[in-house]
Design a protein around this motif. Sequence first.
Motif, short mmCIF file in Angstrom:
data_model
loop_
_atom_site.label_atom_id
_atom_site.label_comp_id
_atom_site.label_asym_id
_atom_site.label_seq_id
_atom_site.Cartn_x
_atom_site.Cartn_y
_atom_site.Cartn_z
N ASP A 1 0.86 -1.18 0.00
CA ASP A 1 0.00 0.00 0.00
C ASP A 1 0.90 1.24 0.00
O ASP A 1 2.12 1.15 -0.17
N TYR A 2 0.26 2.38 0.22
CA TYR A 2 0.97 3.66 0.36
C TYR A 2 0.93 4.10 1.82
O TYR A 2 -0.06 3.86 2.53
N THR A 3 1.99 4.75 2.26
CA THR A 3 2.11 5.13 3.67
C THR A 3 0.97 6.04 4.12
O THR A 3 0.44 5.88 5.22
N ALA B 1 -3.69 6.75 7.48
CA ALA B 1 -5.07 7.24 7.59
C ALA B 1 -5.99 6.14 8.13
O ALA B 1 -6.85 6.41 8.99
N LEU B 2 -5.81 4.92 7.65
CA LEU B 2 -6.62 3.81 8.15
C LEU B 2 -6.33 3.54 9.62
O LEU B 2 -7.25 3.30 10.42
N ILE C 1 -3.93 4.67 -3.09
CA ILE C 1 -4.35 3.43 -2.46
C ILE C 1 -4.16 2.30 -3.45
O ILE C 1 -4.36 2.46 -4.66
N VAL C 2 -3.73 1.16 -2.95
CA VAL C 2 -3.54 -0.01 -3.81
C VAL C 2 -4.85 -0.80 -3.86
O VAL C 2 -5.35 -1.24 -2.81
N PRO C 3 -5.43 -0.98 -5.03
CA PRO C 3 -6.67 -1.76 -5.14
C PRO C 3 -6.40 -3.23 -4.88
O PRO C 3 -5.73 -3.90 -5.67
#
Length: 526
Positions: A389-391, A396-397, A475-477
């Motif tokens: 994913d992205y940092t 955020a999650l 975001i990585v799908p």
Amino acid sequence: MDQPRRIQDLADELLNEILTFLLEPGSRPLNGKLYLSKNQSNGQGEYRDFEYGESSDLDRFRLVCKRFMRIGTPRKFSRFNLRFSEDGFRRLGELLAMQRAHYVKNVTYLVRPFYQGSGWIQILQALSSEDHALAEVHSHRLRQQTKLVETNFDLTQLCLGMMAFSALQEIKLLRLQDEADENLLDFVRDRSIRNVEDMNSSAAYFDWGSACSRAVTNLGIALLNSQCTAIRFIGPQISPEATLQLLRAPSTTLAAMGTRLTSLDINFHSNTDLTATMSDLSTVFHRFFLEAKSLVAIHIGFPPKAPLDLDLESIFHNVRWKTLRTLSLQGWRLHAHEIISLLRRHRRQLRDFRLCAVYLRPWGLWKDVLTVLREEIERLDRVDLREIDYTEHFDALAQADGIEVFDMPISAAAPSSLSVAAGTDFSDQSTFTPGLGSGFGFSPVMPTRRMPLRPGSLEKLRNLSQDDLGDNGIIVPREELQLWSAWVLSGAQRGMQRTNGNGNGNGNGNGNGNGNGNGHFNAYHI
């Protein structure tokens, strides 16, 4: 008239192969688990820990005749589980006395967290009034730990064992935690009495760091005193304190250890942020990796919930391994260019690349990493992109969902998924595989491998550009990760190289038609 052939007429190699099927019926295990049919289990068809064959079946085979005894004995003693306990070292002594240690190829060293602090006498006295049997178990273990450490008996026995394990190929260090430990932790956690704070403080606590440090140090000393030269080391839950001990080790010691390893598979575990600790260990990794020139496989992992916030080269130091085939990273915050640089250093030999819970920092895109994997890594056979994913999205999650960044302390936590399951039997020589799997495994989900594809599907994948992957840099799908891996493994440049190589070989033997026609699709898989 020809005489009928009997099983005794078969070669030893064929009998050994038959024995393999006798001891491993049905499907092969996945990640250390085997699904049992109802007539093989308790009627529920549930999973259980998979053991390498059944010792009773193997023993029956060995009792048939002297020839079967000779064939079955190396398999019987190929794996040895050694506990850090008086009973465990007694079993090691029995193995040495039987002169069977030279058959051992895989050693699993099972170590419990150490009893640390001065308050255990009071805690066990309080426990005895409620559960005398449980208190006796822990009192006995505490006495054993004290005796083994004070007399250095564990080191002496490990040195004797390593010198006798002339065929040794793999060492695995596991943390042992069973039902008795869980019950004691429940007792400490649940009692609402005045001294509960003392129980959870430095007065008395379970400490994996000191236990792991001693285990790693003594295994290293024993290994250096042995003749073992090509060892795979697996540590799914290494304490950073154990690695810190290496800061005090002479450079010659690190060099000697590094030259003996062909595989390093370790995950670091800590209750605090590992970034500062790993930064302090940077020089240790530098000295070690410079000497570990024979590494074929490397996995360095950190807790996915608390990814390491450190540059990749603080660990790898721009070292290039000519023999490296498998590279695996877990739990890391990285720039795209760091991953790309590491990949390019090994573009000609790397075949297996795995990422788990790796998060890209701003100004980097996953599609750039994937493009390098696709177009520049010449012999890639396998890709695993697990939970990448992205940092910014990860943070955020974590903030929105209130995710705990660090694990709970061991004195109050549930048993770790990396610990040995309660009730595991180590009475025989059979294999034990923890829930994590036996090396380089993130979960039972299988990564993308090269598989036969219909020509139309292959062409569609090869015609996709990096912009077709749906990577927006935010975001990585998750639903696209399989597509990403397949796209990487459908690289046109690598496919042409494989086609040319196989085409020439088949063409010379079977004609130009097979070489140029069939070679194109048979040579390339995803």
